[in-house]
Design a protein around this motif. Sequence first.
Motif, PDB file in Angstrom:
ATOM      1  N   ASP A  47     -11.401  -6.904   8.714  1.00  0.00           N
ATOM      2  CA  ASP A  47     -10.267  -6.249   8.003  1.00  0.00           C
ATOM      3  C   ASP A  47      -9.930  -4.695   7.868  1.00  0.00           C
ATOM      4  N   ILE A  48      -9.110  -4.181   8.066  1.00  0.00           N
ATOM      5  CA  ILE A  48      -8.418  -2.884   8.872  1.00  0.00           C
ATOM      6  C   ILE A  48      -7.834  -2.619   7.558  1.00  0.00           C
ATOM      7  N   ILE A  49      -8.389  -1.304   6.529  1.00  0.00           N
ATOM      8  CA  ILE A  49      -7.471  -0.790   5.895  1.00  0.00           C
ATOM      9  C   ILE A  49      -7.447   0.631   6.578  1.00  0.00           C
ATOM     10  N   ILE A  50      -5.510   1.350   6.113  1.00  0.00           N
ATOM     11  CA  ILE A  50      -5.260   2.431   7.109  1.00  0.00           C
ATOM     12  C   ILE A  50      -4.913   3.966   5.362  1.00  0.00           C
ATOM     13  N   LEU A  51      -6.210   4.124   5.493  1.00  0.00           N
ATOM     14  CA  LEU A  51      -6.021   5.191   4.495  1.00  0.00           C
ATOM     15  C   LEU A  51      -5.159   6.423   4.679  1.00  0.00           C
ATOM     16  N   THR A  52      -3.930   6.951   3.830  1.00  0.00           N
ATOM     17  CA  THR A  52      -2.943   7.829   3.977  1.00  0.00           C
ATOM     18  C   THR A  52      -2.884   8.514   3.062  1.00  0.00           C
ATOM     19  N   SER A  53      -1.991   9.667   2.479  1.00  0.00           N
ATOM     20  CA  SER A  53      -2.199  10.466   1.719  1.00  0.00           C
ATOM     21  C   SER A  53       0.009  11.304   1.726  1.00  0.00           C
ATOM     22  N   PRO A  54      -0.361  11.654   0.672  1.00  0.00           N
ATOM     23  CA  PRO A  54       0.500  12.297   0.520  1.00  0.00           C
ATOM     24  C   PRO A  54       0.502  13.459   1.600  1.00  0.00           C
ATOM     25  N   ASN A  55       0.396  13.817   2.631  1.00  0.00           N
ATOM     26  CA  ASN A  55      -0.302  14.788   3.675  1.00  0.00           C
ATOM     27  C   ASN A  55       0.534  14.307   5.204  1.00  0.00           C
ATOM     28  N   THR A  56       0.580  12.351   4.827  1.00  0.00           N
ATOM     29  CA  THR A  56       0.751  11.716   6.398  1.00  0.00           C
ATOM     30  C   THR A  56       1.769  11.015   6.182  1.00  0.00           C
ATOM     31  N   PRO A  57       2.712  11.349   5.245  1.00  0.00           N
ATOM     32  CA  PRO A  57       3.991  10.517   4.983  1.00  0.00           C
ATOM     33  C   PRO A  57       4.126   9.588   5.902  1.00  0.00           C
ATOM     34  N   LYS A  58       4.714  10.105   6.926  1.00  0.00           N
ATOM     35  CA  LYS A  58       5.258   9.259   8.529  1.00  0.00           C
ATOM     36  C   LYS A  58       4.359   8.360   8.481  1.00  0.00           C
ATOM     37  N   THR A  59       2.648   8.958   8.724  1.00  0.00           N
ATOM     38  CA  THR A  59       1.656   7.791   9.194  1.00  0.00           C
ATOM     39  C   THR A  59       1.857   7.059   7.890  1.00  0.00           C
ATOM     40  N   PHE A  60       2.119   6.771   6.871  1.00  0.00           N
ATOM     41  CA  PHE A  60       2.168   5.765   6.199  1.00  0.00           C
ATOM     42  C   PHE A  60       3.420   4.716   6.291  1.00  0.00           C
ATOM     43  N   LYS A  61       3.925   5.216   6.781  1.00  0.00           N
ATOM     44  CA  LYS A  61       5.303   4.661   7.576  1.00  0.00           C
ATOM     45  C   LYS A  61       5.235   3.313   8.787  1.00  0.00           C
ATOM     46  N   PHE A  62       4.624   4.138   9.174  1.00  0.00           N
ATOM     47  CA  PHE A  62       4.090   3.634  10.340  1.00  0.00           C
ATOM     48  C   PHE A  62       3.012   2.912  10.063  1.00  0.00           C
ATOM     49  N   ALA A  63       2.038   2.900   9.469  1.00  0.00           N
ATOM     50  CA  ALA A  63       1.356   1.578   8.913  1.00  0.00           C
ATOM     51  C   ALA A  63       2.056   0.542   8.376  1.00  0.00           C
ATOM     52  N   CYS A  64       3.156   0.554   7.613  1.00  0.00           N
ATOM     53  CA  CYS A  64       3.610   0.009   7.260  1.00  0.00           C
ATOM     54  C   CYS A  64       4.496  -1.174   8.185  1.00  0.00           C
ATOM     55  N   ILE A  65       5.518  -0.325   9.349  1.00  0.00           N
ATOM     56  CA  ILE A  65       6.408  -0.583   9.949  1.00  0.00           C
ATOM     57  C   ILE A  65       5.492  -1.788  10.710  1.00  0.00           C
ATOM     58  N   GLU A  66       4.442  -1.615  11.020  1.00  0.00           N
ATOM     59  CA  GLU A  66       3.830  -2.238  11.982  1.00  0.00           C
ATOM     60  C   GLU A  66       3.070  -3.455  11.385  1.00  0.00           C
ATOM     61  N   GLY A  67       3.036  -3.563   9.562  1.00  0.00           N
ATOM     62  CA  GLY A  67       2.230  -4.244   9.277  1.00  0.00           C
ATOM     63  C   GLY A  67       0.581  -4.247   8.972  1.00  0.00           C
ATOM     64  N   TYR A  68       0.393  -3.433   8.947  1.00  0.00           N
ATOM     65  CA  TYR A  68      -1.112  -2.692   7.893  1.00  0.00           C
ATOM     66  C   TYR A  68      -1.610  -2.450   6.574  1.00  0.00           C
ATOM     67  N   SER A  69      -2.681  -2.739   6.950  1.00  0.00           N
ATOM     68  CA  SER A  69      -2.645  -2.323   5.394  1.00  0.00           C
ATOM     69  C   SER A  69      -3.648  -1.454   5.102  1.00  0.00           C
ATOM     70  N   VAL A  70      -2.518  -1.268   4.436  1.00  0.00           N
ATOM     71  CA  VAL A  70      -2.724   1.220   4.391  1.00  0.00           C
ATOM     72  C   VAL A  70      -2.910   1.177   2.422  1.00  0.00           C
ATOM     73  N   PHE A  71      -3.211   1.689   2.471  1.00  0.00           N
ATOM     74  CA  PHE A  71      -3.544   2.563   0.526  1.00  0.00           C
ATOM     75  C   PHE A  71      -3.337   3.929   1.045  1.00  0.00           C
ATOM     76  N   GLN A  72      -2.773   4.435  -0.477  1.00  0.00           N
ATOM     77  CA  GLN A  72      -2.426   5.642  -0.543  1.00  0.00           C
ATOM     78  C   GLN A  72      -3.729   6.838  -1.512  1.00  0.00           C
ATOM     79  N   THR A  73      -3.910   7.474  -0.844  1.00  0.00           N
ATOM     80  CA  THR A  73      -4.775   8.346  -1.546  1.00  0.00           C
ATOM     81  C   THR A  73      -4.391   9.833  -2.375  1.00  0.00           C
TER      82      THR A  73
END
Length: 202
Positions: A47-73
């Motif tokens: 499995d693949i988890i993408i760790l984003t943060s308040p520094n990368t809100p657009k990356t968080f949105k990209f991951a969500c739109i693409e259907g990837y598992s994402v976790f906000q740190t």
Amino acid sequence: MVTAIVMAGGKGTRMGVKKEKPLIEVGGIPMIQHVINALLASKRISDIIILTSPNTPKTFKFACIEGYSVFQTPGNGYIEDLQYYISKCFPQNPNKIILTITADLPLITSEIINHVLIEYAKSHKPAMCIAVPLELFVKNGLKPSIVLGDVVPSGLNILRSNNKQQDEEVLKLGKIELAVNINSCEDIVVLEDVLSNIGLKI
């Protein structure tokens, strides 16, 4: 099987551009997508988890739109954010094998990932740091961020999910794919030159 964590929460201040670093395009594709593609192609990754943060809100949105598992740190730093994720998601499983990789390695391949995991399986240590010979950077006109003796950490590591300091083995690989990470606009120029010189294609 191995959980892969893509570290994509850094500020990327050295880039000097407004666009979030994981989303900077290489070959018309966001850098982070190149990394994800390599991980998806590896049968050793469960499995693949993408760790984003308040520094990368657009990356968080990209991951969500693409259907990837994402976790906000919280975005307090590479190590701090990784520890935060492990403490929240693996409190009862201290021996889970985790592969961490930065989102700025657009040339990474599934073959390299598989090779690293095979070498890790042979190791008797709980952690592994994959490093690149310094001479490879010098030869290709690359500027390393951190130099440890005669090697440079690549941004690819393996560890156990216990959030403790772990004895690690250093695996030295002379792979240009591990040396080219994008930390500045100059690195993109070097990347294009490297691709041209060694015949790699994105």
